[in-house]
Scaffold this active site. Structure first.
Site, PDB file in Angstrom:
ATOM      1  N   CYS A  49       3.510   8.612   0.582  1.00 60.09           N
ATOM      2  CA  CYS A  49       4.095   7.714   1.575  1.00 60.09           C
ATOM      3  C   CYS A  49       4.251   6.345   0.926  1.00 60.09           C
ATOM      4  O   CYS A  49       3.270   5.734   0.506  1.00 60.09           O
ATOM      5  CB  CYS A  49       3.172   7.641   2.782  1.00 60.09           C
ATOM      6  SG  CYS A  49       3.670   6.423   4.010  1.00 60.09           S
ATOM      7  N   GLU A  80       0.815  -1.211   0.000  1.00 60.27           N
ATOM      8  CA  GLU A  80       0.000   0.000   0.000  1.00 60.27           C
ATOM      9  C   GLU A  80       0.850   1.263   0.000  1.00 60.27           C
ATOM     10  O   GLU A  80       1.984   1.268   0.467  1.00 60.27           O
ATOM     11  CB  GLU A  80      -0.994   0.064   1.153  1.00 60.27           C
ATOM     12  CG  GLU A  80      -0.676  -0.685   2.366  1.00 60.27           C
ATOM     13  CD  GLU A  80      -1.779  -0.620   3.421  1.00 60.27           C
ATOM     14  OE1 GLU A  80      -2.181   0.481   3.806  1.00 60.27           O
ATOM     15  OE2 GLU A  80      -2.201  -1.696   3.871  1.00 60.27           O
ATOM     16  N   LEU A 123      10.656   6.467  17.928  1.00 57.32           N
ATOM     17  CA  LEU A 123      11.162   6.282  19.296  1.00 57.32           C
ATOM     18  C   LEU A 123      10.086   5.644  20.179  1.00 57.32           C
ATOM     19  O   LEU A 123      10.286   4.579  20.733  1.00 57.32           O
ATOM     20  CB  LEU A 123      11.625   7.633  19.851  1.00 57.32           C
ATOM     21  CG  LEU A 123      12.439   7.581  21.131  1.00 57.32           C
ATOM     22  CD1 LEU A 123      13.709   6.764  20.957  1.00 57.32           C
ATOM     23  CD2 LEU A 123      12.784   8.989  21.608  1.00 57.32           C
ATOM     24  N   ASN A 152      -2.857   4.930  15.840  1.00 57.93           N
ATOM     25  CA  ASN A 152      -3.921   4.412  14.988  1.00 57.93           C
ATOM     26  C   ASN A 152      -4.299   3.041  15.501  1.00 57.93           C
ATOM     27  O   ASN A 152      -3.455   2.148  15.543  1.00 57.93           O
ATOM     28  CB  ASN A 152      -3.401   4.251  13.549  1.00 57.93           C
ATOM     29  CG  ASN A 152      -3.532   5.535  12.768  1.00 57.93           C
ATOM     30  OD1 ASN A 152      -4.584   6.157  12.757  1.00 57.93           O
ATOM     31  ND2 ASN A 152      -2.446   5.930  12.133  1.00 57.93           N
ATOM     32  N   CYS A 166       7.343  -4.631  15.749  1.00 57.81           N
ATOM     33  CA  CYS A 166       6.796  -3.645  16.694  1.00 57.81           C
ATOM     34  C   CYS A 166       5.381  -4.073  17.091  1.00 57.81           C
ATOM     35  O   CYS A 166       4.565  -4.435  16.243  1.00 57.81           O
ATOM     36  CB  CYS A 166       6.775  -2.253  16.068  1.00 57.81           C
ATOM     37  SG  CYS A 166       8.417  -1.670  15.593  1.00 57.81           S
ATOM     38  N   CYS A 187      -1.760   2.332   8.636  1.00 52.66           N
ATOM     39  CA  CYS A 187      -0.482   1.629   8.577  1.00 52.66           C
ATOM     40  C   CYS A 187      -0.591   0.126   8.334  1.00 52.66           C
ATOM     41  O   CYS A 187      -0.554  -0.671   9.260  1.00 52.66           O
ATOM     42  CB  CYS A 187       0.296   1.853   9.867  1.00 52.66           C
ATOM     43  SG  CYS A 187       0.289   3.541  10.440  1.00 52.66           S
ATOM     44  N   CYS A 232       6.925  -6.737   7.023  1.00 50.66           N
ATOM     45  CA  CYS A 232       8.043  -6.173   7.790  1.00 50.66           C
ATOM     46  C   CYS A 232       8.470  -7.210   8.817  1.00 50.66           C
ATOM     47  O   CYS A 232       7.661  -8.008   9.269  1.00 50.66           O
ATOM     48  CB  CYS A 232       7.586  -4.900   8.508  1.00 50.66           C
ATOM     49  SG  CYS A 232       8.896  -4.074   9.446  1.00 50.66           S
ATOM     50  N   GLY A 263       7.246  -1.760   6.035  1.00 51.38           N
ATOM     51  CA  GLY A 263       8.641  -2.163   5.888  1.00 51.38           C
ATOM     52  C   GLY A 263       9.605  -1.252   6.615  1.00 51.38           C
ATOM     53  O   GLY A 263       9.243  -0.155   7.043  1.00 51.38           O
ATOM     54  N   GLU A 264      10.826  -1.737   6.756  1.00 50.20           N
ATOM     55  CA  GLU A 264      11.879  -0.963   7.422  1.00 50.20           C
ATOM     56  C   GLU A 264      12.924  -0.566   6.372  1.00 50.20           C
ATOM     57  O   GLU A 264      13.651  -1.436   5.868  1.00 50.20           O
ATOM     58  CB  GLU A 264      12.493  -1.808   8.550  1.00 50.20           C
ATOM     59  CG  GLU A 264      13.795  -1.271   9.126  1.00 50.20           C
ATOM     60  CD  GLU A 264      13.741   0.188   9.568  1.00 50.20           C
ATOM     61  OE1 GLU A 264      12.792   0.582  10.264  1.00 50.20           O
ATOM     62  OE2 GLU A 264      14.670   0.937   9.201  1.00 50.20           O
ATOM     63  N   SER A 308      12.078   7.053   7.490  1.00 48.48           N
ATOM     64  CA  SER A 308      11.732   6.744   8.877  1.00 48.48           C
ATOM     65  C   SER A 308      12.281   5.366   9.246  1.00 48.48           C
ATOM     66  O   SER A 308      12.100   4.397   8.513  1.00 48.48           O
ATOM     67  CB  SER A 308      10.207   6.766   9.013  1.00 48.48           C
ATOM     68  OG  SER A 308       9.826   6.418  10.324  1.00 48.48           O
ATOM     69  N   CYS A 349       2.071  -2.305  15.535  1.00 46.77           N
ATOM     70  CA  CYS A 349       2.025  -2.048  14.091  1.00 46.77           C
ATOM     71  C   CYS A 349       1.388  -3.215  13.339  1.00 46.77           C
ATOM     72  O   CYS A 349       1.641  -4.381  13.646  1.00 46.77           O
ATOM     73  CB  CYS A 349       3.443  -1.799  13.578  1.00 46.77           C
ATOM     74  SG  CYS A 349       3.525  -1.511  11.804  1.00 46.77           S
TER      75      CYS A 349
END
Ligand code: SAH
Length: 347
Positions: A105, A92, A215, A290, A116, A333, A112, A159-160, A191, A119
């Site tokens: 974005c 997406e 963070l 979110n 986290c 997200c 990913c 993703g990272e 990010s 997420c």
């Protein structure tokens, strides 16, 4: 031999590809320009002869994303795109319309692997990295769809980025290219959850991009429970890398802090965070969480968010509350993709 995706080639690679076909180098530049202008087939490249197009098509193709679904906000024009990749995987991307221009974005991986706990993108791990061409095509496709220029890019989708570092560096050089979209590095934000060695490498490259750090917690005890990456690169090391980044690039760092009810949203958390920020050229982005269906976390109440911001400001730390866009098409997200995949399963 497998055909190559020309969208994934930089100018040099295109030039040597054409030279390999016994053609002049400048043909590479022509093709680069066409691709970045948004053409989807080699046959649309009308300044190449028919014979040359046939010759190219024997060895290469242009990979295109296909928009499976587009949700458009009636409130603010935000668009959420569900794209199908050439191999059938789903990603997406989001378009946000601001007064100063169009921001896209982009996702950089299918899924990913960072884990986290708040997420949605990471719920089923990572499927694969995206190529630089696939990351770029999110911008090209959206630009084609809206018929207007994209001025800013944020690598904040699924993703990272620093877990797909080489493709990200290539993507930056493609999207920034003067013969292509020509989007300035200062208009691009990466990010990261904080992969320290890659941050150091990025710092040494002295690019003018904005680096944003997710963070979300002011101490290791709490951050460990939210972000597994913190066990490998704890906050002190992360902030050291941030200082190094500022020293090398002169660029201010953005810190993202998603406020989660009764988890990280108290005044004492704010105070601890303010202390942590001492001596770092920074800006904090406060994001009311979110809500993700599969997760139990709730968003902090707005009065807590404001109080949190107040404490930071009182201690000299600049902080803004992120405005929510597209609230009527809210699939936060990574959730749009998940809903789609679930829908497919139920069919
Ligand atoms: N992997 C990168 C970029 C992708 S996530 C990173 O970690 O920064 C983009 C941002 O959205 C990150 O700050 C991430 O922590 C945040 N995010 C993820 N899930 C969220 C949620 N449910 N609510 C608010 N922000 C979220």
């Amino acid at each position: 031999m497998e055909k190559v995706d020309l969208k994934n080639y930089n100018l040099k690679e295109l030039e040597s590809f054409l030279e390999g076909l016994g053609e002049k180098k400048f043909r590479g530049k022509q093709i680069f320009q066409w691709i970045h202008k948004g053409v989807m087939t080699i046959d649309e490249m009308t300044n190449l002869s028919k014979e040359l197009r046939v010759k190219i098509k024997e060895k290469a193709y242009i990979g295109n994303l296909k928009a499976e679904n587009v949700l458009i906000s009636k409130i603010d024009g935000t668009r959420k795109y569900l794209f199908v990749l050439e191999d059938g995987n789903i990603i997406e991307s989001v378009l946000m319309r601001y007064e100063h221009g169009n921001t896209v974005c982009v996702s950089c991986q299918v899924g990913c692997r960072m884990g986290c706990t708040f997420c949605a993108s990471t719920l089923e791990g990572v499927v694969r990295n995206l190529t630089a061409g696939e990351i770029l095509d999110q911008v090209i496709s959206i630009q084609r769809d809206i018929g207007d220029r994209v001025s800013n890019v944020v690598l904040m989708g699924s993703g990272e980025p620093l877990d797909n570092y080489d493709e990200i560096l290539k993507f930056l050089s493609l999207v920034n290219h003067s013969e292509g979209l020509n989007i300035g590095l200062r208009s691009i934000t990466i990010s990261t959850c904080g992969i320290v060695p890659k941050m150091m490498d990025l710092a040494d490259r002295k690019l003018q991009i904005t680096l944003a750090i997710s963070l979300h917690a002011p101490n290791d005890g709490l951050r460990n429970t939210m972000m597994p990456v913190n066990r490998k690169y704890p906050i002190e090391e992360l902030l050291k890398a941030c200082k190094y980044y500022v020293d090398k690039t002169g660029r201010r760092i953005t810190f993202e802090y998603a406020l989660i009810r009764d988890v990280n949203d108290s005044e004492s958390h704010a105070l601890e965070l303010a202390r942590r920020m001492k001596g770092i050229l920074s800006h904090i982005n406060l994001i009311p969480l979110n809500k993700v269906d599969e997760r139990e976390y709730e968003s902090a109440q707005l009065d807590r968010v404001r109080k949190f911001q107040g404490v930071l400001k009182k201690h000299g730390v600049e902080a803004t509350i992120r405005r929510e866009l597209g609230s009527d098409i809210n699939a936060a997200c990574g959730q749009l993709r998940r809903r789609y995949l679930k829908g497919q399963e139920n069919k």
